[in-house]
Write a protein that holds these residues in place. Sequence first.
Motif, PDB file in Angstrom:
ATOM      1  N   VAL A 200       0.869  -1.177   0.000  1.00 46.35           N
ATOM      2  CA  VAL A 200       0.000   0.000   0.000  1.00 46.35           C
ATOM      3  C   VAL A 200       0.904   1.223   0.000  1.00 46.35           C
ATOM      4  O   VAL A 200       1.735   1.381   0.893  1.00 46.35           O
ATOM      5  CB  VAL A 200      -0.906   0.053   1.254  1.00 46.35           C
ATOM      6  CG1 VAL A 200      -1.822   1.272   1.183  1.00 46.35           C
ATOM      7  CG2 VAL A 200      -1.722  -1.219   1.397  1.00 46.35           C
ATOM      8  N   ASN A 202       0.915   5.609  -1.001  1.00 44.35           N
ATOM      9  CA  ASN A 202       0.144   6.818  -1.267  1.00 44.35           C
ATOM     10  C   ASN A 202       0.263   7.238  -2.743  1.00 44.35           C
ATOM     11  O   ASN A 202       1.235   6.895  -3.421  1.00 44.35           O
ATOM     12  CB  ASN A 202       0.685   7.912  -0.332  1.00 44.35           C
ATOM     13  CG  ASN A 202       0.079   9.263  -0.599  1.00 44.35           C
ATOM     14  OD1 ASN A 202       0.711  10.118  -1.202  1.00 44.35           O
ATOM     15  ND2 ASN A 202      -1.143   9.448  -0.177  1.00 44.35           N
ATOM     16  N   GLY A 382      -3.195   4.720  14.318  1.00 42.70           N
ATOM     17  CA  GLY A 382      -2.723   6.098  14.333  1.00 42.70           C
ATOM     18  C   GLY A 382      -3.819   7.123  14.582  1.00 42.70           C
ATOM     19  O   GLY A 382      -3.532   8.228  15.043  1.00 42.70           O
TER      20      GLY A 382
HETATM   21  C1  FMN Z   1      -6.159   7.434  10.626  1.00 49.46           C
HETATM   22  C2  FMN Z   1      -5.197   7.310   9.479  1.00 49.46           C
HETATM   23  C3  FMN Z   1      -5.521   7.882   8.257  1.00 49.46           C
HETATM   24  C4  FMN Z   1      -4.651   7.776   7.183  1.00 49.46           C
HETATM   25  N1  FMN Z   1      -5.017   8.351   6.000  1.00 49.46           N
HETATM   26  C5  FMN Z   1      -4.198   8.218   4.922  1.00 49.46           C
HETATM   27  C6  FMN Z   1      -4.589   8.752   3.654  1.00 49.46           C
HETATM   28  O1  FMN Z   1      -5.654   9.370   3.509  1.00 49.46           O
HETATM   29  N2  FMN Z   1      -3.746   8.576   2.599  1.00 49.46           N
HETATM   30  C7  FMN Z   1      -2.562   7.904   2.731  1.00 49.46           C
HETATM   31  O2  FMN Z   1      -1.851   7.739   1.750  1.00 49.46           O
HETATM   32  N3  FMN Z   1      -2.170   7.394   3.911  1.00 49.46           N
HETATM   33  C8  FMN Z   1      -2.968   7.523   5.009  1.00 49.46           C
HETATM   34  N4  FMN Z   1      -2.565   6.963   6.202  1.00 49.46           N
HETATM   35  C9  FMN Z   1      -1.281   6.229   6.254  1.00 49.46           C
HETATM   36  C10 FMN Z   1      -1.442   4.788   5.777  1.00 49.46           C
HETATM   37  O3  FMN Z   1      -1.784   3.969   6.879  1.00 49.46           O
HETATM   38  C11 FMN Z   1      -0.143   4.231   5.194  1.00 49.46           C
HETATM   39  O4  FMN Z   1       0.904   4.477   6.061  1.00 49.46           O
HETATM   40  C12 FMN Z   1       0.212   4.811   3.832  1.00 49.46           C
HETATM   41  O5  FMN Z   1      -0.849   4.672   2.929  1.00 49.46           O
HETATM   42  C13 FMN Z   1       1.418   4.098   3.274  1.00 49.46           C
HETATM   43  O6  FMN Z   1       1.809   4.683   2.051  1.00 49.46           O
HETATM   44  P1  FMN Z   1       3.176   5.476   1.908  1.00 49.46           P
HETATM   45  O7  FMN Z   1       4.251   4.625   2.523  1.00 49.46           O
HETATM   46  O8  FMN Z   1       3.338   5.664   0.467  1.00 49.46           O
HETATM   47  O9  FMN Z   1       3.012   6.751   2.653  1.00 49.46           O
HETATM   48  C14 FMN Z   1      -3.423   7.082   7.323  1.00 49.46           C
HETATM   49  C15 FMN Z   1      -3.097   6.533   8.556  1.00 49.46           C
HETATM   50  C16 FMN Z   1      -3.949   6.637   9.624  1.00 49.46           C
HETATM   51  C17 FMN Z   1      -3.559   6.023  10.925  1.00 49.46           C
END
Ligand code: FMN
Lengths: 407, 147
Positions: A200, A202, A382
């Motif tokens: 996963v 972003n 989180g």
């Molecule tokens: C409550 C909460 C909301 C989150 N919302 C998002 C979000 O909207 N978009 C996102 O990419 N990651 C969000 N995250 C982080 C994801 O859990 C995750 O770490 C992320 O998608 C990993 O991608 P990356 O390593 O490319 O950042 C959120 C985490 C938490 C705890």
Amino acid sequence: MAEEMRIVLRNYGKIDPLKIEDYIAQGGYKALEKARSMSQSDLIAEVKKSNLRGRGGAGFNCGQKWSFAYGAESDIKYVVCNADEGEPGTYKDRLIMENDPQALLEGMAICAYAIGAKQGYIYCRGEYPQVIKILNQAIEQAVTKGVLADFAIEVRSGAGAYVCGEETALIESIEGSRGEPRFKPPYPPSQGLWGKPTIVNNVETFANLPAIVENGADWYASIGVPSYPGTKIFTLTGDVNNCTFFEVPTNTTIRELIYKFGGGIPAGKKFKAVQIGGTSGAFIPESQLDTPVAFDNMSTIGATLGSGAVFVVDETRDIVDVAARIAGFFEHESCGKCAPCREGTARIAEIMENINDGFGEMSDLALLKKLGRVMSVSCLCGLGQAAPAPVITTIEHFMADYQAKIL
Amino acid sequence: MDYKEIIASYADKPGGIIEAFHAVQSQLSYLPREVIAEAAQVFNIPVSEAYGVASFYSMFSTEPRGKNIIRICESAPCHVAGAAEVVQALERELGIFMGESTADGLFALEFTECVGQCQATPVITINGEPYLDVNAATIPGILAKYR
Ligand SMILES: Cc1cc2nc3c(=O)[nH]c(=O)nc-3n(C[C@H](O)[C@H](O)[C@H](O)COP(=O)(O)O)c2cc1C
Ligand code: FES
């Protein structure tokens, strides 16, 4: 002084986002071709070396995450794009998807090749129906052109739940369940969607990849702050002259964001505080504005980079009222799975409403701090861990505002 | 299409119940009991679980509501930009309170958190379509399009 630098938004305004030919004419899909000419492990090593770290908030090294899924034994693996973008004040992923959807698809395809996945999903928030249309058109064009080869991508829609941005809640939601976070471990790279190894990332993370593969890890690693290199898109809201977005290198300071790019505070008013990273971010006072926005620099001052939302409040704002509204957000968005978050967010909201309405006592502040400490260590995900931060940091930096409401 | 056909068209999608609910809701504006029961059967899960999904997500409603769904963003950036005024204007214009629907079944009024259009606050959406920088003066004109 830092200048704007567009890597992720390099095609913004230059191409018709709904024409894959435009994207290809700008050099699009060359990076994917190059990636496929490398061995999977070399590709992952290159991404790791670029030190690209997740743009979704947690800042995990992207290549390292991929190496876990690459190493996991399984016939089926998945690539999932987190396009849930629920953090208030944030719209950077929408900008990418609306203006350069193929860059996201190419990034996902690079990841798919690296880990050995054939199926991808984009989980897009339900509030973006127009983006979902764009993505579906972009996918159709990519399939017709054959650029994705045997990698298939499907768009899934969220339905209005902030917690679904948390990666395991997001996976639950794709599986058709309530979006409640899972207990970790296992982490998604070993057991994710339908129990299979899953990456996963972003939207902004994926959109960085074509440029990294094309220009090389060393190029990317040399931009901005070395511990969190590259650029970051920021979206400015609140009391700032330019309520717009900027992509800047990560060595840009908070002050530059607000005064140089944001054009300062309107109507000659004074700055009071800024909340960065979205609604779960800390409120930052004037004294800390010279901090670079990179991930670890922000941690040093007890703040977060988060999603890159920049919410500015001027001296005339009632910061207790703002913090009370934010407490209401978390009460509403808590999924209810774990008790510390379900109860904690409700109690914080209740106490904050009381204080805001003039019925608070000084002992409430001690109670909030204690509750905040407990939640930050005991909540399952989180959401609950970060929920107290806006309240705690406003108490810390703007005690006089609280006192004025209590006395 | 009737709701059974809509749900059936998602039957082959693993985890497709949320997509199916979206599709039904775009026609009926809420999820009646029979829809939830039908989806449970098609996706082979207990009715309680299907109801759990329908009630978890804020965009789904298990109660009847007006056809045009107006959502007002109350997240902090819209809050400081004057969302409360917009709420008042909408309530006045439609003669209902937040959380209610008009008697003619034309409008439903709901709060939402950030809808990701924060470049021009405050923001409302009607059936997912965003309206930016709204204020008491622009509300009647916006509503007129749906009347
Ligand atoms: C409550 C909460 C909301 C989150 N919302 C998002 C979000 O909207 N978009 C996102 O990419 N990651 C969000 N995250 C982080 C994801 O859990 C995750 O770490 C992320 O998608 C990993 O991608 P990356 O390593 O490319 O950042 C959120 C985490 C938490 C705890
Ligand atoms: S804060 Fe209202 S749309 Fe983002």
